[in-house]
Write an enzyme that holds these catalytic residues in place. Structure first.
Site, PDB file in Angstrom:
ATOM      1  N   ASP A  42     -47.542  -3.144 -20.268  1.00 37.93           N
ATOM      2  CA  ASP A  42     -47.842  -4.119 -21.989  1.00 37.93           C
ATOM      3  C   ASP A  42     -47.896  -5.675 -21.359  1.00 37.93           C
ATOM      4  OD1 ASP A  42     -46.870  -2.276 -22.957  1.00 37.93           O
ATOM      5  OD2 ASP A  42     -44.698  -2.882 -23.832  1.00 37.93           O
ATOM      6  N   LYS A 140     -47.931   1.420 -28.518  1.00 31.73           N
ATOM      7  CA  LYS A 140     -45.935   2.365 -29.327  1.00 31.73           C
ATOM      8  C   LYS A 140     -44.913   1.192 -30.388  1.00 31.73           C
ATOM      9  CE  LYS A 140     -44.361   0.359 -24.719  1.00 31.73           C
ATOM     10  NZ  LYS A 140     -44.025  -1.290 -25.547  1.00 31.73           N
ATOM     11  N   CYS A 185     -39.500  -2.201 -21.277  1.00 32.16           N
ATOM     12  CA  CYS A 185     -40.125  -1.039 -21.500  1.00 32.16           C
ATOM     13  C   CYS A 185     -40.472  -0.705 -19.997  1.00 32.16           C
ATOM     14  CB  CYS A 185     -42.108  -1.717 -22.101  1.00 32.16           C
ATOM     15  SG  CYS A 185     -41.734  -2.830 -23.463  1.00 32.16           S
TER      16      CYS A 185
HETATM   17  C1  VGL Z   1     -41.318  -5.814 -24.802  1.00 36.81           C
HETATM   18  C2  VGL Z   1     -39.284  -6.448 -26.442  1.00 36.81           C
HETATM   19  C3  VGL Z   1     -40.118  -5.998 -26.852  1.00 36.81           C
HETATM   20  C4  VGL Z   1     -41.138  -5.056 -23.194  1.00 36.81           C
HETATM   21  C5  VGL Z   1     -41.636  -5.382 -25.733  1.00 36.81           C
HETATM   22  O1  VGL Z   1     -42.613  -5.280 -23.192  1.00 36.81           O
HETATM   23  O2  VGL Z   1     -40.365  -5.009 -22.395  1.00 36.81           O
HETATM   24  N1  VGL Z   1     -40.037  -6.129 -24.818  1.00 36.81           N
HETATM   25  N2  VGL Z   1     -40.605  -6.083 -26.797  1.00 36.81           N
END
Ligand code: VGL
Ligand code: ZN
Length: 240
Positions: A42, A140, A185
């Site tokens: 991410d 995802k 994540c």
């Molecule tokens: C994430 C919070 C919400 C992450 C993704 O990538 O850690 N954290 N969505």
């Protein structure tokens, strides 16, 4: 006859360092091989400075990840990839604010500012990420009513993303996890990687955390308990 231990005791630290710097400091001792994969989690605009869910110092992971990626023949990138009005957004729960929680059918859900909406600039990978040889991008969190911190398994605990099958199909055994955010994540991916039977390393300085309500300390504790190895980018051998 002198034993090795006595010889070592007789030598000063400086002399030892000159003789065997690698053995002493164990620098760059981990060499990724063809059964290793780097999972880059991410590294998207929403989680970087100016983004809607910016992770403190998130941009600092980018050069570190770019550097270590050169040591990996296998690299997988992930993207958080939500529908508009996703269940993890505080904006769809009346009276709720970001970082509060709500009980959903699959368990407790932390609520977030709207982020990583499919096809938006915020959901795009950082333009500074430079890993042209990455072979798979896994998205995802695309089911409107289910979140997915983990790159393996959605938050309902049963819907697979297919990543474990892909990695097994590619004969991968060791995973190195980096990216954002350490306590969500990255940690959930590392924990599910262990559950799926992989050896898992988290590269600490190639990650940054959100740290809400003790989440960062809890994530490291959970990962240690699960046998996830905590390493630094300098532990990985990257040829110049
Ligand atoms: C994430 C919070 C919400 C992450 C993704 O990538 O850690 N954290 N969505
Ligand atoms: Zn998300």
């Amino acid at each position: 006859m002198l034993v090795r231990r006595q010889v070592l005791a007789m030598l000063g630290t400086t002399a030892l360092a000159t003789l065997a710097p690698d053995a002493l400091f164990a620098a760059a001792s981990i060499k990724p091989d063809e059964t290793s994969a780097l999972l880059v989690i991410d590294v998207q605009n929403c989680f970087l400075p100016g983004g809607s869910l910016a992770v403190k110092e998130g941009e600092q992971v980018v050069p570190v990840i770019n550097r270590i990626s050169k040591a990996f023949a296998n690299v997988v990138l992930t993207q958080d990839w939500h529908t508009p009005g996703h269940v993890s957004f505080a904006s769809v729960h009346s009276g709720k604010k970001p970082f509060e929680t709500v009980d959903l059918p699959y368990g407790k859900q932390v609520l977030w500012p709207d982020h990583c909406v499919q096809g938006t600039d915020g959901a795009a990978l950082s333009k500074d990420l430079s890993i042209p040889h990455a072979e798979l991008i896994i998205r995802k969190g695309f089911h409107k009513d289910v979140d997915s911190y983990s790159a393996f398994l959605e938050a309902d605990g049963k819907t697979s993303t297919g990543l474990a099958g892909y990695l097994r199909g590619r004969k991968i055994k060791r995973l190195f996890v980096a990216g954002l955010a350490t306590d969500f994540c990255v940690a959930w991916t590392a924990l599910d990687g262990r559950k799926a039977g992989f050896e898992v390393y988290v590269v600490e300085d190639a990650c940054r955390g959100i740290d809400t309500q003790g989440s960062l300390a809890k994530a490291w504790a959970d990962m240690a308990k699960a046998g996830v190895k905590r390493i630094q980018s300098a532990d990985i051998a990257v040829s110049a």
